[in-house]
Design a protein around this motif. Structure first.
Motif, mmCIF file in Angstrom:
data_model
loop_
_atom_site.group_PDB
_atom_site.id
_atom_site.type_symbol
_atom_site.label_atom_id
_atom_site.label_comp_id
_atom_site.label_asym_id
_atom_site.label_seq_id
_atom_site.Cartn_x
_atom_site.Cartn_y
_atom_site.Cartn_z
ATOM 1 N N GLU A 1 72.894 7.111 76.920
ATOM 2 C CA GLU A 1 73.883 7.907 77.374
ATOM 3 C C GLU A 1 73.422 9.072 77.732
ATOM 4 N N ARG A 2 73.332 9.366 79.252
ATOM 5 C CA ARG A 2 72.811 10.726 79.630
ATOM 6 C C ARG A 2 73.961 11.915 79.676
ATOM 7 N N GLN A 3 73.343 12.900 79.851
ATOM 8 C CA GLN A 3 74.236 14.295 79.647
ATOM 9 C C GLN A 3 75.036 14.165 78.705
ATOM 10 N N THR A 4 74.658 13.647 77.518
ATOM 11 C CA THR A 4 75.384 13.612 76.300
ATOM 12 C C THR A 4 74.563 14.273 75.111
ATOM 13 N N GLU A 5 75.150 15.508 74.568
ATOM 14 C CA GLU A 5 74.440 16.566 73.806
ATOM 15 C C GLU A 5 74.978 16.607 72.421
ATOM 16 N N LEU A 6 74.032 16.228 71.470
ATOM 17 C CA LEU A 6 74.384 16.405 70.022
ATOM 18 C C LEU A 6 74.620 18.128 69.679
ATOM 19 N N LEU A 7 75.676 18.446 69.523
ATOM 20 C CA LEU A 7 76.344 19.426 68.960
ATOM 21 C C LEU A 7 75.972 20.004 67.612
ATOM 22 N N ASP A 8 76.428 19.231 66.640
ATOM 23 C CA ASP A 8 76.197 19.281 65.197
ATOM 24 C C ASP A 8 76.448 18.173 64.628
ATOM 25 N N PHE A 9 76.102 18.077 63.096
ATOM 26 C CA PHE A 9 76.445 16.760 62.423
ATOM 27 C C PHE A 9 76.584 17.228 60.788
ATOM 28 N N ASN A 10 77.206 16.415 60.425
ATOM 29 C CA ASN A 10 77.233 16.525 58.703
ATOM 30 C C ASN A 10 76.881 15.275 58.012
#
Length: 512
Positions: free
Chosen positions: A125-134
């Motif tokens: 999945e291109r141009q898909t960025e992890l912003l944050d997680f918990n």
């Protein structure tokens, strides 16, 4: 919200290999990357023998060997003359099915892995960025930015950070990345050239001139040059062109460049993350460790991380092991990363250091000693096993126990070939399995059959003895083919204890 079992952030070789291995073991994966396309430049080049051995489990080894270039020898140059010649094929021929250094550029490598993923229905999945997680005791809750700028949520059991030296995952976890940056600036150039060093072998110049290494590429007259940028030119490396770098070392090696296809400059870092895991999130590849390019270890080490973690995640998710099995990932891979950074730092410092003493060692001592060392079969074998990662082991770690012959729990299984048949043929299975050299007892055969554990019995031969195996010795192999348990004689009780004390369940084929 989309759910998956393992969310992989980063689609370099480490992330792609992890996705392939997990998929083959029946684990649902999702792999995302913030870049619009896969790599288009040949960054890492070397695929080591141990990586090729492990790639047989995914039927990748032959494809890479056929598409790449086999380097049969390495050469060291001093003052315009060849000072040492180390034949890799002769050295490693009795150690591995792949007694050479395989050159297969990273862009081609990634494309092959992506094609294999497509074949099993998985797309990056291109141009898909992890912003944050918990995360909590139930899993990972991640927030992603999609190509159109909108945000999406993803639920996963585990998160794998394969997102490079500037890892978002590592930073979100607050894990330190101590180390440093070498002062030297390096250039890398893919060229077409001619001369005695453009002969399909590896050549390294180690004298007082600018350091340069010549790596052969597939195709006549094609090579990768890696060299140092010195003096005031190193102050603004971003503006350099190939014409600006020193030609002294190239002239001494008689390398005549006729065309430059790609050129870039960079600085080398050496760092190891303080942790490789925090609860349900893991760091792999450059997100966990970066080091000098000496020996071509970087990409191979990241791939090793992926293979080590994949079968452990699959085992826990399939309830074939307790979650404590995952603790062994950090223990095993961090120990290797620390050792690798230290060893490559020593080599790197030797070949690039400035100063009168450093030049004296390289130009006077090394030309005398290296040819003599290279002439000793045992020394050549040691160098080959080290660089090819055949000597990588997990001795004295939680999943390793016992010894038989010279083989210890945690070792790579020695390769034995006899009458055209080798003991690695069964290792293409991704499972726990037992090998015996000589005779297996009825009790062992019955126990393996009862527990669905693959058992291969090989006739005893001089080749087995030469490889360091024990006659009638029993070797329990992990799904990543490293020796878990070594016993001088088949012992069902030892197998029972091994699995019971580690809360593991043997499986031949992991089904979900």
């Amino acid at each position: 919200m989309r759910s998956t079992e393992v969310l992989i952030v980063g689609a370099g070789p480490t992330g792609l290999v992890l996705a392939l291995w997990l998929n083959k073991l029946g684990v649902a994966v999702r792999i995302v990357d913030k870049t619009p396309t896969s790599g288009t430049t040949s960054r890492a080049l070397a695929v080591q023998a141990r990586t090729l051995e492990l790639y047989r489990q995914l039927d990748l080894a032959d494809a890479i060997v056929n598409a790449g270039h086999q380097v049969p020898a390495a050469n060291l140059w001093v003052k315009g003359a060849q000072a040492a010649h180390i034949p890799l094929d002769a050295t490693g021929g009795a150690l591995t099915p792949y007694p050479f250094l395989e050159i297969f550029p990273q862009d081609q490598h990634e494309q092959l892995l992506i094609e294999r993923l497509h074949a099993v229905g998985i797309s990056v999945e291109r141009q898909t960025e992890l912003l944050d997680f918990n995360q909590d005791e139930h899993g990972i809750h991640a927030r992603l930015r999609l190509p159109d700028g909108s945000e999406s949520e993803c639920q996963a059991h585990y998160l794998a950070g394969c997102d490079g030296a500037r890892s978002t995952v590592r930073k979100a976890l607050g894990i330190g990345f101590p180390g440093g940056t070498y002062q030297q600036v390096f250039y890398v150039a893919d060229v077409e050239a001619q001369g005695p060093a453009i002969n399909g072998e590896l050549h390294v110049d180690i004298d007082e001139a600018d350091f340069i290494a010549v790596f052969p590429l597939a195709g006549k007259g094609r090579a990768r040059l890696i060299g140092t940028v010195r003096d005031e030119r190193a102050e603004h490396p971003e503006s350099l062109r190939f014409e600006d770098v020193s030609q002294v070392a190239m002239e001494r090696m008689k390398v005549e460049v006729t065309q430059v296809n790609w050129f870039s400059t960079y600085r080398v870092h050496h760092r190891v993350a303080q942790q490789f895991r925090r609860r349900r999130a893991f760091l792999l590849g450059d997100a966990a460790h970066v080091h000098s390019p000496a020996g071509g270890q970087g990409m191979n080490t990241g791939i090793g991380d992926a293979i080590n973690l994949a079968w452990k995640l699959a085992s826990v998710l399939a309830e074939k092991a307790s979650p404590e099995l995952l603790d062994s990932y950090e223990i095993e891979r961090m120990a290797f990363a620390d050792k690798l950074v230290a060893s490559t730092d020593q080599v790197f410092s030797f070949v690039t250091a400035d100063g009168r003493l450093a030049r004296l060692l390289r130009t006077r001592l090394a030309p005398v000693l290296l040819p003599r060392v290279a002439a000793i079969a045992a020394a050549r074998g040691f160098m080959f096993r080290t660089v090819s990662q055949l000597s990588l082991n997990y001795r004295l770690m939680p999943l390793s126990f016992g010894d038989a012959g010279t083989v210890h729990g945690g070792d790579r299984l020695p390769w034995v070939v006899e009458n055209g048949h080798d003991n690695f043929s069964g290792l293409q299975r991704l499972c726990w399995q037992v090998q015996v050299y000589g005779a297996a007892s009825e009790a062992l055969s019955a126990w393996c059959a009862r527990h669905g554990l693959a058992l291969d019995v090989f006739p005893w031969s001089p080749a087995c003895e030469q490889a360091g195996l024990a006659r009638n010795g029993m070797y329990l192999l992990r799904p990543d083919t490293y020796v878990a348990l070594a016993q001088s004689s088949p012992d069902v009780a030892a197998l029972e204890r091994y699995f019971a004390t580690r809360a593991l369940h043997p499986w031949t084929v992991l089904t979900r």
